[in-house]
Motif scaffolding. Sequence first.
Motif, PDB file in Angstrom:
ATOM      1  N   ARG A 210       0.861  -1.184   0.000  1.00 40.59           N
ATOM      2  CA  ARG A 210       0.000   0.000   0.000  1.00 40.59           C
ATOM      3  C   ARG A 210       0.891   1.225   0.000  1.00 40.59           C
ATOM      4  O   ARG A 210       1.869   1.276   0.754  1.00 40.59           O
ATOM      5  CB  ARG A 210      -0.879   0.023   1.253  1.00 40.59           C
ATOM      6  N   ARG A 211       0.527   2.227  -0.827  1.00 41.41           N
ATOM      7  CA  ARG A 211       1.475   3.327  -1.021  1.00 41.41           C
ATOM      8  C   ARG A 211       1.765   4.106   0.258  1.00 41.41           C
ATOM      9  O   ARG A 211       2.874   4.570   0.458  1.00 41.41           O
ATOM     10  CB  ARG A 211       1.064   4.236  -2.166  1.00 41.41           C
ATOM     11  N   GLU A 236       0.232   7.719 -13.166  1.00 45.15           N
ATOM     12  CA  GLU A 236      -1.147   7.745 -12.654  1.00 45.15           C
ATOM     13  C   GLU A 236      -1.426   6.415 -11.948  1.00 45.15           C
ATOM     14  O   GLU A 236      -2.069   5.519 -12.506  1.00 45.15           O
ATOM     15  CB  GLU A 236      -2.137   7.892 -13.801  1.00 45.15           C
ATOM     16  N   PRO A 237      -0.938   6.271 -10.721  1.00 37.40           N
ATOM     17  CA  PRO A 237      -0.989   4.962 -10.052  1.00 37.40           C
ATOM     18  C   PRO A 237      -2.379   4.334 -10.038  1.00 37.40           C
ATOM     19  O   PRO A 237      -2.497   3.116 -10.214  1.00 37.40           O
ATOM     20  CB  PRO A 237      -0.523   5.262  -8.634  1.00 37.40           C
ATOM     21  N   ASP A 238      -3.417   5.143  -9.833  1.00 37.00           N
ATOM     22  CA  ASP A 238      -4.753   4.521  -9.720  1.00 37.00           C
ATOM     23  C   ASP A 238      -5.214   3.881 -11.015  1.00 37.00           C
ATOM     24  O   ASP A 238      -6.133   3.076 -11.005  1.00 37.00           O
ATOM     25  CB  ASP A 238      -5.778   5.544  -9.218  1.00 37.00           C
ATOM     26  N   ARG A 239      -4.574   4.258 -12.118  1.00 36.18           N
ATOM     27  CA  ARG A 239      -4.959   3.647 -13.393  1.00 36.18           C
ATOM     28  C   ARG A 239      -3.980   2.566 -13.833  1.00 36.18           C
ATOM     29  O   ARG A 239      -4.071   2.061 -14.962  1.00 36.18           O
ATOM     30  CB  ARG A 239      -5.075   4.739 -14.463  1.00 36.18           C
ATOM     31  N   ALA A 244      -1.602  -1.432  -8.685  1.00 44.58           N
ATOM     32  CA  ALA A 244      -2.048  -0.044  -8.517  1.00 44.58           C
ATOM     33  C   ALA A 244      -1.945   0.451  -7.060  1.00 44.58           C
ATOM     34  O   ALA A 244      -1.483   1.567  -6.830  1.00 44.58           O
ATOM     35  CB  ALA A 244      -3.472   0.114  -9.041  1.00 44.58           C
ATOM     36  N   PRO A 245      -2.359  -0.352  -6.054  1.00 42.36           N
ATOM     37  CA  PRO A 245      -2.403   0.215  -4.696  1.00 42.36           C
ATOM     38  C   PRO A 245      -1.036   0.603  -4.129  1.00 42.36           C
ATOM     39  O   PRO A 245      -0.965   1.405  -3.201  1.00 42.36           O
ATOM     40  CB  PRO A 245      -3.017  -0.917  -3.848  1.00 42.36           C
ATOM     41  N   THR A 249       3.035   8.261  -6.929  1.00 43.23           N
ATOM     42  CA  THR A 249       3.119   9.243  -8.021  1.00 43.23           C
ATOM     43  C   THR A 249       4.560   9.760  -8.022  1.00 43.23           C
ATOM     44  O   THR A 249       5.247   9.693  -6.989  1.00 43.23           O
ATOM     45  CB  THR A 249       2.193  10.449  -7.780  1.00 43.23           C
TER      46      THR A 249
END
Length: 359
Positions: A210-211, A236-239, A244-245, A249
């Motif tokens: 988790r970031r 764009e980490p969420d994409r 992704a999690p 950035t």
Amino acid sequence: MFEFEQISESVPEGRPLIMAGPCSAESRAQTLAAAQSLAATGVRWFRAGLWKPRTKPSSFDGVGARGLPWLAEVQTRTGMKAMTEIASPAHLRAALNHGIRNFWLGARTVANPFAVQEIADEIRRLPKDITSSVTIFVKNPVNPDIDLWIGAVERLYSAGVRRLGAIHRGFSSYGEHIYRNPPEWRIPLELRHRLPDLPLICDPSHIAGRRERVPSVAQQALDLNFDGLFVEVHPEPDRALSDAPQQLTPDDFARMLRELAPRSRAGSDESLKVYRSEIDRIDDELIALLAKRMDVARDIGRLKLKENIPVWQSERYNELMSRRVDDAGRLGLRPEFIRKILSTIHEESVNSQIRLNEK
Ligand code: PEP
Ligand code: MN
């Protein structure tokens, strides 16, 4: 026994070696955008996975060889060293054909000695000048087996690779944990003890999962004197199509680098930190176990409700208590201590079962 070559030639003395980039190269535009923002932060090594070992076949498994020209372009445009994961001789050959010389072996590959040996055999067949220009980082295997990790380093070394490093990315475990892959710091520290000249890098992204937790894991690694960090950064980490999690950035990554405190020099302090991180890990495990126990208690509660069995059963309680107190005594724990803890845990389970009844 081993004579490794320096790979930190571009890093000022005492500074960590920083490698960063997206989990996966997804498109030319995304790869170049990630690389340009990282180059502007001073990063010299750019990571991007092309062949992604995924748990489930339905997940995005990378763009494959199609992304090699993008990594080659990153090298010519930014001057960074591009690196990618290889899991077979075919990956190695394809990447070398595009001028990529820097690689890592992933945790799943390192767990398989046949796969590592096949790559080592392929390297042995390369012209000497290519072999000497190749740098390979060996991730720890998914299971906490230090000999398997060192074995992979030995296989590559015997094939002639001298620019080697190790990446600690945590270890798989069953059930919910605070970390995606708990770090078990004692294992990489044992590696450092056994191979003191092998650069030891930490991958806080795959440990944390988790970031928000990435910076604190990175700081722990520097406190434990790791030589560098290997971090997932995505424009764009969420994409992101994978992981992704846990991707940062570029701005969050730059902030993390600014805020990381330099490594501690005091010897005694360092040993204390090793013990403290061991305690932290055990506490994390205790909490995960308590959560798991409460889940099971609630399942039992639902069953009792359905079958009309009373929540409180004193023979069960007495049995649970006396057996555990005996076991604990054999491990050197005082009976009063273990009685207090078990009765608190048991009380919480009973209460959660009663609450089910009230609904
Ligand atoms: C990665 O670095 O993207 C990766 C797949 O890591 P690991 O092999 O540690 O799971
Ligand atoms: Mn990843």
